[in-house]
Design a protein around this motif. Structure first.
Motif, PDB file in Angstrom:
ATOM      1  N   UNK A  13     -50.250  -8.450  56.239  1.00 25.20           N
ATOM      2  CA  UNK A  13     -50.175  -9.645  55.407  1.00 25.20           C
ATOM      3  C   UNK A  13     -48.745  -9.856  54.936  1.00 25.20           C
ATOM      4  N   UNK A  14     -48.530 -10.968  54.282  1.00 28.93           N
ATOM      5  CA  UNK A  14     -47.212 -11.288  53.733  1.00 28.93           C
ATOM      6  C   UNK A  14     -47.363 -12.421  52.738  1.00 28.93           C
ATOM      7  N   UNK A  15     -46.392 -12.527  51.869  1.00 28.01           N
ATOM      8  CA  UNK A  15     -46.293 -13.689  50.996  1.00 28.01           C
ATOM      9  C   UNK A  15     -45.195 -14.561  51.546  1.00 28.01           C
ATOM     10  N   UNK A  16     -45.489 -15.850  51.694  1.00 29.34           N
ATOM     11  CA  UNK A  16     -44.498 -16.827  52.132  1.00 29.34           C
ATOM     12  C   UNK A  16     -44.269 -17.763  50.953  1.00 29.34           C
ATOM     13  N   UNK A  45     -54.130 -17.964  53.199  1.00 29.14           N
ATOM     14  CA  UNK A  45     -54.538 -18.651  51.977  1.00 29.14           C
ATOM     15  C   UNK A  45     -53.330 -19.374  51.401  1.00 29.14           C
ATOM     16  N   UNK A  46     -53.482 -20.673  51.129  1.00 29.37           N
ATOM     17  CA  UNK A  46     -52.423 -21.442  50.479  1.00 29.37           C
ATOM     18  C   UNK A  46     -52.735 -21.474  48.992  1.00 29.37           C
ATOM     19  N   UNK A  74     -50.352 -15.109  52.367  1.00 34.67           N
ATOM     20  CA  UNK A  74     -50.458 -15.976  51.190  1.00 34.67           C
ATOM     21  C   UNK A  74     -49.247 -16.900  51.173  1.00 34.67           C
ATOM     22  N   UNK A  75     -49.496 -18.193  51.256  1.00 38.94           N
ATOM     23  CA  UNK A  75     -48.417 -19.179  51.300  1.00 38.94           C
ATOM     24  C   UNK A  75     -48.391 -19.910  49.968  1.00 38.94           C
ATOM     25  N   UNK A  94     -43.482  -2.693  48.252  1.00 42.92           N
ATOM     26  CA  UNK A  94     -43.401  -2.586  49.703  1.00 42.92           C
ATOM     27  C   UNK A  94     -44.208  -3.649  50.431  1.00 42.92           C
ATOM     28  N   UNK A  95     -44.453  -4.777  49.764  1.00 42.23           N
ATOM     29  CA  UNK A  95     -45.228  -5.860  50.346  1.00 42.23           C
ATOM     30  C   UNK A  95     -44.282  -6.860  50.999  1.00 42.23           C
ATOM     31  N   UNK A  96     -44.639  -7.301  52.210  1.00 42.19           N
ATOM     32  CA  UNK A  96     -43.774  -8.238  52.939  1.00 42.19           C
ATOM     33  C   UNK A  96     -43.657  -9.553  52.184  1.00 42.19           C
ATOM     34  N   UNK A  97     -42.436 -10.089  52.147  1.00 40.77           N
ATOM     35  CA  UNK A  97     -42.127 -11.317  51.422  1.00 40.77           C
ATOM     36  C   UNK A  97     -41.159 -12.139  52.252  1.00 40.77           C
ATOM     37  N   UNK A  98     -41.515 -13.399  52.481  1.00 40.69           N
ATOM     38  CA  UNK A  98     -40.673 -14.315  53.238  1.00 40.69           C
ATOM     39  C   UNK A  98     -40.435 -15.519  52.356  1.00 40.69           C
ATOM     40  N   UNK A  99     -39.182 -15.904  52.205  1.00 38.63           N
ATOM     41  CA  UNK A  99     -38.859 -17.086  51.408  1.00 38.63           C
ATOM     42  C   UNK A  99     -38.277 -18.150  52.318  1.00 38.63           C
TER      43      UNK A  99
END
Length: 127
Positions: A13-16, A45-46, A74-75, A94-99
């Protein structure tokens, strides 16, 4: 504990965190990304129902982090306010995060393609 392998999440998973000019552009990019990723079988999930104020941004960031740790992308289409705190929390766990920043006329589709490439490649992008 789940014993059925089919019930376990095997994807990362990741947060965008989607920033940009207007709420409409951010939402368009978020839903374009969600549609693309869901079409490929990813759980998405948005989270788009908050106003960007401090406490709500933090709560939304925590929600996104929990979803991401459980294999969901999660977007979050929002303003840049609070992104520093959310990014730091993701790094600490340590959770993936994309900005991503939505800037141009074709930005929703371009952003969706870029996030897909980042997630598949496992590369994190931070400004």
């Amino acid at each position: 504990m789940l014993k059925d392998v089919k019930c376990r999440c095997t994807c990362a998973g990741a947060t965008v965190w989607v920033t940009g000019r207007s709420p409409a552009d951010r939402r368009a990019a978020a839903y374009a990304m969600a549609e693309r990723l869901a079409a490929e079988g990813r759980r998405v999930q948005v989270l788009d129902r908050f106003d960007g104020s401090g406490a709500r941004t933090e709560r939304t960031g925590v929600t996104a982090e929990v979803l991401a740790r459980n294999g969901i992308v999660a977007i979050v289409p929002c303003a840049t306010a609070g992104a520093v705190t959310v990014r730091a929390r993701h790094e600490a766990s340590g959770t993936r995060y994309v900005e991503m920043s939505v800037t141009g006329k074709d930005a929703p589709q371009e952003s969706a393609a870029m996030v897909k490439a980042l997630l598949i490649g496992g590369v994190d992008h931070q400004p």
